[in-house]
Design a protein around this motif. Structure first.
Motif, mmCIF file in Angstrom:
data_model
loop_
_atom_site.group_PDB
_atom_site.id
_atom_site.type_symbol
_atom_site.label_atom_id
_atom_site.label_comp_id
_atom_site.label_asym_id
_atom_site.label_seq_id
_atom_site.Cartn_x
_atom_site.Cartn_y
_atom_site.Cartn_z
ATOM 1 N N GLY A 129 -4.023 -17.006 -7.204
ATOM 2 C CA GLY A 129 -5.124 -16.557 -8.041
ATOM 3 C C GLY A 129 -4.932 -15.142 -8.573
ATOM 4 O O GLY A 129 -4.094 -14.377 -8.102
ATOM 5 N N LEU A 130 -5.750 -14.822 -9.570
ATOM 6 C CA LEU A 130 -5.640 -13.531 -10.250
ATOM 7 C C LEU A 130 -5.948 -12.363 -9.318
ATOM 8 O O LEU A 130 -5.265 -11.333 -9.328
ATOM 9 N N PHE A 131 -6.990 -12.519 -8.492
ATOM 10 C CA PHE A 131 -7.388 -11.422 -7.603
ATOM 11 C C PHE A 131 -6.267 -11.067 -6.622
ATOM 12 O O PHE A 131 -5.945 -9.897 -6.423
ATOM 13 N N GLN A 132 -5.670 -12.085 -5.993
ATOM 14 C CA GLN A 132 -4.603 -11.823 -5.032
ATOM 15 C C GLN A 132 -3.367 -11.239 -5.701
ATOM 16 O O GLN A 132 -2.621 -10.481 -5.082
ATOM 17 N N SER A 133 -3.158 -11.572 -6.968
ATOM 18 C CA SER A 133 -2.008 -10.995 -7.675
ATOM 19 C C SER A 133 -2.176 -9.494 -7.878
ATOM 20 O O SER A 133 -1.200 -8.769 -8.070
ATOM 21 N N GLU A 193 3.530 4.558 -2.527
ATOM 22 C CA GLU A 193 2.247 4.688 -1.852
ATOM 23 C C GLU A 193 1.181 3.777 -2.459
ATOM 24 O O GLU A 193 0.017 3.860 -2.080
ATOM 25 N N MET A 194 1.554 2.941 -3.411
ATOM 26 C CA MET A 194 0.542 2.070 -4.023
ATOM 27 C C MET A 194 1.074 0.663 -4.190
ATOM 28 O O MET A 194 1.348 0.211 -5.288
ATOM 29 N N PRO A 195 1.253 -0.048 -3.072
ATOM 30 C CA PRO A 195 1.827 -1.388 -3.161
ATOM 31 C C PRO A 195 0.941 -2.409 -3.850
ATOM 32 O O PRO A 195 1.432 -3.415 -4.350
ATOM 33 N N SER A 196 -0.361 -2.176 -3.889
ATOM 34 C CA SER A 196 -1.300 -3.224 -4.301
ATOM 35 C C SER A 196 -1.031 -3.772 -5.704
ATOM 36 O O SER A 196 -0.546 -4.878 -5.863
ATOM 37 N N ASN A 197 -1.348 -2.999 -6.742
ATOM 38 C CA ASN A 197 -1.251 -3.526 -8.111
ATOM 39 C C ASN A 197 0.018 -3.103 -8.824
ATOM 40 O O ASN A 197 0.109 -3.201 -10.039
ATOM 41 N N THR A 198 1.022 -2.656 -8.084
ATOM 42 C CA THR A 198 2.259 -2.191 -8.705
ATOM 43 C C THR A 198 2.936 -3.295 -9.499
ATOM 44 O O THR A 198 3.545 -3.035 -10.537
ATOM 45 N N ARG A 199 2.853 -4.543 -9.005
ATOM 46 C CA ARG A 199 3.506 -5.642 -9.727
ATOM 47 C C ARG A 199 2.967 -5.747 -11.149
ATOM 48 O O ARG A 199 3.719 -6.022 -12.089
ATOM 49 N N TRP A 200 1.650 -5.495 -11.328
ATOM 50 C CA TRP A 200 1.059 -5.556 -12.665
ATOM 51 C C TRP A 200 1.493 -4.360 -13.513
ATOM 52 O O TRP A 200 1.830 -4.516 -14.690
ATOM 53 N N LEU A 201 1.485 -3.169 -12.920
ATOM 54 C CA LEU A 201 1.853 -1.967 -13.663
ATOM 55 C C LEU A 201 3.291 -2.038 -14.152
ATOM 56 O O LEU A 201 3.593 -1.713 -15.305
ATOM 57 N N VAL A 202 4.194 -2.468 -13.262
ATOM 58 C CA VAL A 202 5.617 -2.490 -13.602
ATOM 59 C C VAL A 202 5.929 -3.625 -14.572
ATOM 60 O O VAL A 202 6.648 -3.431 -15.558
ATOM 61 N N TRP A 254 -12.862 -0.765 -6.652
ATOM 62 C CA TRP A 254 -14.067 -1.481 -6.265
ATOM 63 C C TRP A 254 -13.983 -2.012 -4.835
ATOM 64 O O TRP A 254 -14.942 -1.946 -4.080
ATOM 65 N N TYR A 255 -12.815 -2.513 -4.454
ATOM 66 C CA TYR A 255 -12.664 -3.132 -3.137
ATOM 67 C C TYR A 255 -12.083 -2.129 -2.141
ATOM 68 O O TYR A 255 -11.317 -1.237 -2.519
ATOM 69 N N PRO A 256 -12.425 -2.256 -0.864
ATOM 70 C CA PRO A 256 -11.916 -1.313 0.150
ATOM 71 C C PRO A 256 -10.404 -1.421 0.309
ATOM 72 O O PRO A 256 -9.789 -2.420 -0.062
ATOM 73 N N GLN A 257 -9.848 -0.378 0.883
ATOM 74 C CA GLN A 257 -8.392 -0.301 1.016
ATOM 75 C C GLN A 257 -7.845 -1.391 1.929
ATOM 76 O O GLN A 257 -6.689 -1.783 1.813
ATOM 77 N N GLN A 258 -8.681 -1.901 2.825
ATOM 78 C CA GLN A 258 -8.239 -2.994 3.697
ATOM 79 C C GLN A 258 -7.998 -4.277 2.902
ATOM 80 O O GLN A 258 -7.248 -5.145 3.335
ATOM 81 N N VAL A 259 -8.657 -4.398 1.745
ATOM 82 C CA VAL A 259 -8.514 -5.584 0.906
ATOM 83 C C VAL A 259 -7.439 -5.370 -0.160
ATOM 84 O O VAL A 259 -6.539 -6.183 -0.332
#
Length: 306
Positions: A129-133, A193-202, A254-259
């Motif tokens: 899903g989009l959110f997990q991506s 230091e920002m693994p979360s949305n790096t795939r989208w940025l790159v 919007w979402y906590p760092q744990q998410v």
């Protein structure tokens, strides 16, 4: 009820453990069985060679966090301020062939980067899903993804050379060009230091740069003007890229760092940066491609007929 609280605490501890191991990743222990990872199940020969030194690349990025800021300062002083003054009363060096070759090189690099990373993003969207991506950082287990993150970071330094060639050729260096170069270099250096949305940025950056540098290569290799739809399409792609990155940063805020596994200060910085560039690019597009008066239309038609 207590069991649920304990499960939540265990999940939180596991998440932060994952974040800490991300920063201290031992690349000698990762699996090089690429069939375990989404996307392509192999590595290019040049990738295999670089993967042997991946830990050294990681150490270099972490030990020289000041480097992009120092390079940006030198870039501003020398390239943005000093060289244009030096060239003011000089003839251009006629570097169109050099600029065309350089743009083509950057385009090919961006195309290969897109070719290597986009399948993983598509896999995540289709299967999770989009959110997990945006928030899921499982890609960090794939050493090839780390490698292309590092190559992406280093490429931002080489992009500064484009400005040098433009100025020596006595072309106009736009403000948005050099400001974007500085900000993207400094911000991309924080990607460890920002693994979360790096795939989208790159991925979006590689994809848009593929088209942008191909257009620049064509523009500098011919004397004939290219169709006006080309630069319009490139600017629209850049606007779309900025909006997508802005939205992914908003999700991380919007979402906590744990998410969503990304430091909040980086998400805030990214949200501000992409917000400014979205507004700036839309304004440029309107002023350059959407004339609002009859006089503007007449001026465009006159220019076409000349």
């Amino acid at each position: 009820m207590d069991d649920n609280n304990n499960d939540a605490q265990i999940t939180t501890k596991t998440t932060f453990l994952k974040l800490s191991t991300y920063m201290e990743k031992n690349f000698h222990d990762v699996s090089f069985n690429f069939s375990l990872y989404p996307g392509f199940n192999s590595a290019l020969n040049i990738e295999r060679l670089l993967l042997m030194n991946l830990s050294k690349l990681s150490d270099f990025i972490e030990n020289y966090v000041w480097l992009p800021f120092a390079i940006s300062l030198l870039y501003f002083i020398i390239v943005v301020c000093w060289i244009p003054r030096l060239m003011r009363n000089r003839q251009p060096y006629r570097l169109n062939d050099v600029l065309s070759f350089w743009n083509l090189t950057m385009a090919l690099f961006s195309i290969v980067g897109t070719f290597r990373l986009l399948p993983e993003l598509i896999f995540m969207i289709q299967n999770y899903g989009l959110f997990q991506s945006i928030c899921d950082d499982r890609y960090i287990d794939d050493p090839r993804y780390f490698l292309w993150m590092f190559l992406f970071q280093f490429s931002k330094m080489f992009e500064l050379l484009t400005s040098v060639i433009i100025i020596l050729n006595k072309g106009k260096l736009l403000s948005i060009h050099w400001i974007y170069n500085i900000i993207s270099l400094c911000y991309s250096w924080q990607m460890l230091e920002m693994p979360s949305n790096t795939r989208w940025l790159v991925c979006t950056d590689f994809l848009v740069h593929s088209f942008k540098y191909l257009y620049f290569a064509m523009k500098t290799s011919t004397q004939n003007p290219l169709p006006r739809v080309f630069p319009m399409a490139i600017t629209l792609l850049q606007i779309l890229q900025a909006i997508i990155c802005l939205l992914t940063e908003w999700v991380n805020l919007w979402y906590p760092q744990q998410v969503c596994h990304k430091d909040k200060y980086l998400s805030f910085a990214g949200f501000f940066i992409y917000g400014v560039f979205t507004i700036w690019l839309i304004r440029i597009f309107i002023e350059k491609y959407l004339p609002t008066t009859t006089t503007d239309y007449e001026a465009i038609e006159t220019k076409k007929n000349e």
